[in-house]
Design an enzyme around this catalytic site. Structure first.
Site, PDB file in Angstrom:
ATOM      1  N   ASP A 184       0.820  -1.214   0.000  1.00 48.56           N
ATOM      2  CA  ASP A 184       0.000   0.000   0.000  1.00 48.56           C
ATOM      3  C   ASP A 184       0.854   1.265   0.000  1.00 48.56           C
ATOM      4  O   ASP A 184       0.402   2.324  -0.449  1.00 48.56           O
ATOM      5  CB  ASP A 184      -0.904   0.029   1.230  1.00 48.56           C
ATOM      6  CG  ASP A 184      -2.191  -0.763   1.027  1.00 48.56           C
ATOM      7  OD1 ASP A 184      -2.666  -0.822  -0.110  1.00 48.56           O
ATOM      8  OD2 ASP A 184      -2.700  -1.316   2.013  1.00 48.56           O
ATOM      9  N   LEU A 185       2.065   1.185   0.547  1.00 51.25           N
ATOM     10  CA  LEU A 185       2.933   2.358   0.638  1.00 51.25           C
ATOM     11  C   LEU A 185       3.870   2.488  -0.554  1.00 51.25           C
ATOM     12  O   LEU A 185       4.197   3.603  -0.976  1.00 51.25           O
ATOM     13  CB  LEU A 185       3.743   2.303   1.939  1.00 51.25           C
ATOM     14  CG  LEU A 185       2.932   2.449   3.227  1.00 51.25           C
ATOM     15  CD1 LEU A 185       3.763   2.065   4.441  1.00 51.25           C
ATOM     16  CD2 LEU A 185       2.412   3.874   3.378  1.00 51.25           C
TER      17      LEU A 185
END
Length: 414
Positions: A184-185
């Protein structure tokens, strides 16, 4: 406090159609670098992250039921430097308002589920017809079309499919999830890179384009860095736990009061480490004298190092190896130690969060870990309430009058 200094992306307007984390982190970075980020959320509810505990309100930070004046700590972290508007894209009027905003924007960033933008009528082809110069960036879980149709791309799913979990953990243990939502990052960082490159291209040619990033692609490309295919053919396990045998000695070792990370694959580092642990003869031992055999015999070497480190406290190990002998060695710090490190706050990597009504709160958020010499940038605008920028954007940017805006509000369009 909003800085008066110019920022790298001053004058760039971003239409933000993102949810959760993979997407909002990208628009957060763009906003921190000076872009005007207009975040589009559904009327009445907004991003599901607004319901994430813990909450912050008049009673402080808590994990109980959300009250009327409570704000999710997640939103206070991820929604800084953004202007929140509400808009029902399922309505014809809502889609037209969105297209008018797209005509006035430089970038559109979205990470909606596969096929959603087409269903809503705001996909790249339709937006491009209204604004050929726009950079339309999409962050998808597994690409579009997806190789796994219908499968929701949560971070743990991406870690599983990418092979990351299979190479994380002990050789005789289960696959292990990374402690942070790394997919997600990472994906939004690639998306931001693509957006900036596309803006440079547009500056040269006047041509907009679509930028596509897959979370699965991003994590898989990282996996290929370590040549697991070659090592598997040679009989090396994929998972090596806290050790990296190709660079042995390289790992995490116990002390009397914690753990230390040690790297000593260079000859001078290796000599310093072996002298410190009382094993200088290992320098001439054919098992350890060169890196190839050392990889095969890493377990024996690691045991000898651990026997020595476990007899000392962390500070003494670090002093003996790093301060006295120049061997890279550091304590394994706990999260609370890191979040309280004044140097990381001073650099901008970390910063305390602020509630838009109640001011500073006792919680640390992400900072912008990029330092510019001429255009200082940071996340210095607190998160806005859902739809707080409606008047500014619809009334100011789109010049809608009070009656027209009121009618849209009454109809549930905004």
């Amino acid at each position: 406090m909003i800085s008066d200094h110019p920022r790298p992306l001053d004058g760039i307007r971003v239409l933000d159609l993102t949810v959760a984390l993979a997407g909002p982190y990208g628009s957060l970075m763009l906003g921190g670098m000076g872009a005007e980020v207009i975040r589009v959320e559904a009327p009445g509810g907004g991003d599901i992250a607004r319901t994430n505990p813990p909450f912050v309100g008049s009673e402080g930070i808590h994990f109980g039921e959300r009250k009327d004046d409570d704000v999710s700590l997640t939103i206070l972290n991820r929604a800084r430097n953004k202007k929140s508007i509400t808009l029902d894209l399922k309505s014809e009027q809502g889609r037209e308002l969105f297209m008018r905003l797209a005509e006035m924007s430089d970038v559109l960033l979205e990470n909606l589920s596969e096929g959603t933008t087409v269903k809503l009528g705001v996909d790249y082809e339709k937006v491009r017809r209204r604004n050929p110069r726009i950079v339309y960036a999409s962050v998808k879980a597994m690409g579009e079309p997806s190789a796994f149709p219908g499968l929701k791309g949560m971070d743990i799913i991406i870690q599983a499919l990418s092979g990351l979990m299979e190479v994380t953990g002990d050789a005789d243990g289960p696959p292990t999830r990374c402690g942070l939502p790394i997919a997600d990052l990472v994906a939004p960082m690639y998306a931001v890179n693509g957006i900036l490159a596309a803006l440079i291209h547009r500056g040269r040619t006047g041509e907009g384009q679509r930028v596509q990033v897959s979370m699965l692609d991003c994590m898989t490309s990282w996996l290929a860095e370590e040549h697991f295919d070659v090592m598997a053919r040679e009989g090396y396990p994929c998972r090596t736990g806290n050790y990296h045998d190709r660079l042995a000695p390289f790992g995490v070792y116990p002390t009397q009061d914690g753990y230390v990370a040690i790297v000593a694959f260079q000859p001078d580092w290796m000599r310093g480490l072996l002298e410190a642990i009382g094993q200088p003869a290992f320098l001439d031992d054919p098992r350890f004298s060169s890196r190839g055999p050392r990889m095969r015999n890493a377990a024996a070497l690691n045991r000898s190092i651990a026997e020595w480190t476990s007899q000392h406290v962390t500070a003494d190990v670090v002093r003996e190896l790093f301060a006295d002998r120049g061997v890279p060695c550091a304590p394994v710090r706990k999260p609370l130690e890191v979040l309280d490190d004044p140097r990381l706050h001073a650099s901008g990597a970390l910063m305390n969060l602020s509630h838009p009504r109640f001011g500073p709160i006792d919680a640390v958020g992400m900072g912008l870990p990029i330092q510019f010499s001429a255009t200082p940038s940071q996340f210095d605008q607190p998160a806005r309430a859902l739809g707080e920028a409606n008047q500014e954007i619809y009334g100011g940017l789109l010049n809608l009058g009070p009656q027209e805006l009121g009618a849209l509000r009454e109809a549930g369009v905004v």
